[in-house]
Design a protein around this motif. Structure first.
Motif, PDB file in Angstrom:
ATOM      1  N   PHE A 194       3.134 -23.105 -45.607  1.00  0.00           N
ATOM      2  CA  PHE A 194       4.337 -22.443 -46.139  1.00  0.00           C
ATOM      3  C   PHE A 194       4.532 -22.812 -47.608  1.00  0.00           C
ATOM      4  O   PHE A 194       4.104 -23.889 -48.049  1.00  0.00           O
ATOM      5  N   GLN A 215      11.932 -21.299 -48.273  1.00  0.00           N
ATOM      6  CA  GLN A 215      12.955 -20.950 -47.277  1.00  0.00           C
ATOM      7  C   GLN A 215      13.972 -22.097 -47.187  1.00  0.00           C
ATOM      8  O   GLN A 215      13.582 -23.266 -47.210  1.00  0.00           O
ATOM      9  N   TYR A 239      11.329 -23.739 -40.770  1.00  0.00           N
ATOM     10  CA  TYR A 239      10.363 -22.650 -40.551  1.00  0.00           C
ATOM     11  C   TYR A 239      10.052 -22.499 -39.067  1.00  0.00           C
ATOM     12  O   TYR A 239       9.809 -23.486 -38.368  1.00  0.00           O
ATOM     13  N   ARG A 240      10.014 -21.251 -38.623  1.00  0.00           N
ATOM     14  CA  ARG A 240       9.534 -20.942 -37.279  1.00  0.00           C
ATOM     15  C   ARG A 240       8.107 -20.419 -37.381  1.00  0.00           C
ATOM     16  O   ARG A 240       7.635 -20.068 -38.461  1.00  0.00           O
ATOM     17  N   GLU A 241       7.430 -20.368 -36.225  1.00  0.00           N
ATOM     18  CA  GLU A 241       6.003 -20.062 -36.197  1.00  0.00           C
ATOM     19  C   GLU A 241       5.686 -18.723 -36.836  1.00  0.00           C
ATOM     20  O   GLU A 241       4.641 -18.547 -37.456  1.00  0.00           O
ATOM     21  N   GLN A 242       6.578 -17.753 -36.670  1.00  0.00           N
ATOM     22  CA  GLN A 242       6.274 -16.399 -37.147  1.00  0.00           C
ATOM     23  C   GLN A 242       6.701 -16.173 -38.591  1.00  0.00           C
ATOM     24  O   GLN A 242       6.501 -15.075 -39.126  1.00  0.00           O
ATOM     25  N   ASP A 243       7.282 -17.173 -39.234  1.00  0.00           N
ATOM     26  CA  ASP A 243       7.717 -16.989 -40.622  1.00  0.00           C
ATOM     27  C   ASP A 243       6.510 -16.798 -41.551  1.00  0.00           C
ATOM     28  O   ASP A 243       5.409 -17.277 -41.265  1.00  0.00           O
ATOM     29  N   ALA A 244       6.771 -16.117 -42.658  1.00  0.00           N
ATOM     30  CA  ALA A 244       5.672 -15.750 -43.563  1.00  0.00           C
ATOM     31  C   ALA A 244       4.999 -16.985 -44.161  1.00  0.00           C
ATOM     32  O   ALA A 244       5.677 -17.897 -44.633  1.00  0.00           O
ATOM     33  N   ASP A 291      10.738 -25.816 -37.382  1.00  0.00           N
ATOM     34  CA  ASP A 291      11.581 -25.648 -36.197  1.00  0.00           C
ATOM     35  C   ASP A 291      10.706 -25.803 -34.947  1.00  0.00           C
ATOM     36  O   ASP A 291       9.738 -25.066 -34.791  1.00  0.00           O
TER      37      ASP A 291
END
Ligand SMILES: NC(=O)c1ccc[n+]([C@@H]2O[C@H](COP(=O)([O-])OP(=O)(O)OC[C@H]3O[C@@H](n4cnc5c(N)ncnc54)[C@H](OP(=O)(O)O)[C@@H]3O)[C@@H](O)[C@H]2O)c1
Length: 292
Positions: free
Chosen positions: A105, A109, A113-118, A264
Motif C-alpha cells: 500500500f 489512506q 487497510y482492508r484486503e480489497q483496498d487499492a 484491518d
C-alpha cells in the motif's frame, strides 16, 4: 503424518514456524543450502520429491532499501520463485502459505487497510511482494497469503534488536514518528498460521482451503509509530536513552515507506476465529520470552 515444508527456518518467521508447526505433521525444514529460491529447477525438484501437504514459505528477499539497487533479485525471490512454488503446490495438491507485506500500500489512506483496498507500492520490495501475491492467485493453487507488517522478534535483523543495541551504545536516539503501523511479533504470526493450518488438516471438521484461498491481513492489534514503538522497547531496557521524535524527511532512506499502513484484520477474525494480541501485549511477551 502429512509432510509440512518450512522454508527459511533461520528467518524470523521461519524460525517460529518451525516450532509452531511441530504438532501439525512431519516438519521438513529447507534452508538456502537445501533449496536456493533463485533456482526454479531446484524448487520444482526438491519440493515435488517431498510430496508436501503444506508449504509454509517463510523465505523472502526482505532488504527493503537494498532492493532499490537489486530489483531483479528481489523480483526473482519474491515473485518468480513464489510462482514456481505455487505451481508445485498445485501439482501436489498442497496448501501454500505465503507472507506478504503492508508495503503493497502507498499509505495515503487514513483508515486501516482492508484486503480489497487499492494497492500501490512505493518501492521495489513492495512491488516484488505484490507480484508474488498476483502470481500465486493466477496459478490458482490452494493458498493463504498473510499480509503482515513491522515484524520483530528476539533473533534476526529487526527494529527491536536494533533499538536495544542503540540503547546500549547511545545516550539519545532520533526515531521517525510520522509512519504508522502495527509491530507484529514473529511468534504471533507463526502461532496464528499453525492454528489456521490445523483447521485445514482437521481430521474431523476441516475447513475448505480451496474455498477460503485468498489474502488475509494478519498483524498485531492496535497501531503506533516507530518512535512510540522505540520508546516502548527502551522503557524495558536496562539503559534508557532519550528518544526524540523526528519526521521521515530527517531520516532519508533509499526506499520510501508508506506513512500509514495499519491493516484491518477483520477478515482473518471472521474467517478463522483468530485474532493476534495487541502490539503492546505481544512486545511484552516477546521481551520476556527468553526468561526461565
Ligand atoms: N520483516 C518485516 O518487517 C516484514 C514485514 C512485512 C512482511 N514481511 C514478510 O514476512 C515474511 C517473513 O519475513 P522475515 O522477517 O521472517 O524475513 P527474514 O528474517 O529476513 O528471513 C528471510 C529468509 O529468507 C531466506 N532467503 C532469502 N533469499 C533466499 C534464497 N534465495 N533461497 C533461500 N532462502 C532465501 C533468508 O535466508 P538467508 O538468511 O540465507 O539470507 C532468510 O532466512 C516475508 O515474506 C516478508 O516479506 C516481513
Amino acid at each position: 503424518m502429512a509432510n509440512i515444508i518450512v522454508l527459511a527456518p533461520q528467518g524470523q518467521v521461519g524460525w517460529e514456524l518451525t516450532r509452531c508447526a511441530q504438532t501439525l505433521g512431519n516438519v521438513i525444514t529447507l534452508g538456502r543450502e537445501q533449496l536456493d529460491l533463485s533456482n526454479p529447477e531446484q524448487i520444482r525438484r526438491v519440493v515435488s520429491e517431498l510430496q508436501p501437504r503444506v508449504i509454509l514459505n517463510g523465505a523472502a528477499y526482505t532488504a527493503v532499501d537494498k532492493a532499490e539497487q537489486e530489483p531483479e533479485l528481489a523480483h526473482q525471490i519474491n515473485a518468480k520463485a513464489v510462482e514456481v512454488l505455487a505451481e508445485v503446490a498445485k501439482q501436489q495438491q498442497a496448501l501454500l502459505v505465503h507472507y506478504s507485506t503492508d508495503y503493497v500500500f502507498d499509505g495515503s489512506q487514513p483508515t486501516p487497510y482492508r484486503e480489497q483496498d487499492a494497492v500501490a507500492p512505493l518501492g521495489v520490495y513492495g512491488a516484488s511482494k505484490l507480484a508474488g501475491e498476483q502470481a500465486i492467485a493466477s496459478v490458482g493453487c490452494d493458498y493463504f497469503i498473510f499480509r503482515t507488517a513491522w515484524v520483530y522478534g528476539m533473533r534476526g535483523k529487526n527494529f527491536l534488536l536494533t533499538m536495544q543495541r542503540l540503547a546500549r551504545e547511545r545516550d539519545e536516539l532520533r526515531v521517525v514518528a510520522d509512519q504508522w503501523g502495527a509491530p507484529t511479533w514473529s511468534r504471533s504470526i507463526a502461532e496464528a498460521t499453525a492454528q489456521i493450518v490445523a483447521q485445514v488438516l482437521s481430521p474431523t471438521n476441516p475447513i475448505d482451503a480451496r474455498a477460503l484461498s485468498g489474502i488475509y491481513h494478519l498483524t498485531c492489534a492496535g497501531q503506533t509509530n516507530w518512535c512510540e514503538f522505540a520508546r516502548a522497547i527502551i522503557a524495558a531496557s536496562p539503559k534508557q536513552p532519550v528518544v526524540h521524535a523526528i519526521r521521515s524527511e530527517e531520516y532519508p532512506t533509499p526506499a520510501k515507506r508508506p506513512q500509514y499502513s495499519v491493516l484491518d484484520n477483520q477478515k482473518l477474525r471472521e474467517t478463522f476465529g483468530i485474532q493476534l494480541p495487541a502490539w503492546e501485549q505481544a512486545l511484552n511477551l516477546c521481551l520476556h520470552s527468553n526468561e526461565a
